[in-house]
Design a protein around this motif. Structure first.
Motif: not given
Length: 166
Positions: A129-130, A138-139, A151, A153-155, A160
């Motif tokens: 991912g990133r 993330g993502p 999974t 994901v950045q808030n 993360l």
């Protein structure tokens, strides 16, 4: 007779000595130039580290700088390979392998840090991912040592969060 008339041009068949003697290169560092590729060298450091690749001279102090494509291997087995800019890995396809810690990274780097899309594993986790400034941002997808896939994901507050995928 003019001074320039006294200077004989070097023969086209003459090749310079591939060993550099330059006060800008500290004692204990051996540099061997590849005469077929003038900006390519093998640099062997006093501590056992070795760099093979493209280089340039620093504008400030005329020291050799890793610039371009090359591979740097430390005495203890770290491998850094890819595109270099000002002695730091920076580019789209870079590789960092640290065998003692079982760390492998392949992906984008900026100023020597994981940055952009990349793939990281250390024997316990695998993340694709990133990355931002050396950390997962993330993502992305993280696989743990038990095979669980998460999974990432950045808030909004730049933290993360991970959700277990079913």
């Amino acid at each position: 007779m003019d001074k320039k008339d006294k200077i004989k041009p070097k023969s086209a068949n003459q090749t310079p000595d591939p060993q550099i003697t330059d006060p800008a290169i500290p004692d204990g560092i051996q540099v061997t130039l590849d005469l077929q590729h003038p900006l390519f060298a093998t640099v062997e450091y006093e501590n056992g580290d070795r760099y093979v690749g493209e280089y340039s001279a620093s504008d400030l102090d005329n020291r050799l700088m890793r610039n371009g494509v090359g591979k740097y291997v430390t005495f203890d087995g770290h491998l850094y390979s890819g595109h270099w800019k000002n002695n730091k890995l920076s580019g789209p396809i870079c590789l960092h392998v640290w065998p003692l810690m079982n760390v492998h990274y392949k992906g984008e780097m900026l100023d020597g840090q994981y940055h952009g899309e990349g793939e990281y594993s250390d024997g316990k986790i695998h993340y694709f991912g990133r990355f931002c400034n050396g950390t997962m941002c993330g993502p992305g997808v993280l696989t743990d040592c038990l095979g669980g896939r998460w999974t990432a994901v950045q808030n909004r507050n730049n933290t993360l969060r991970f959700w277990l995928r079913s």
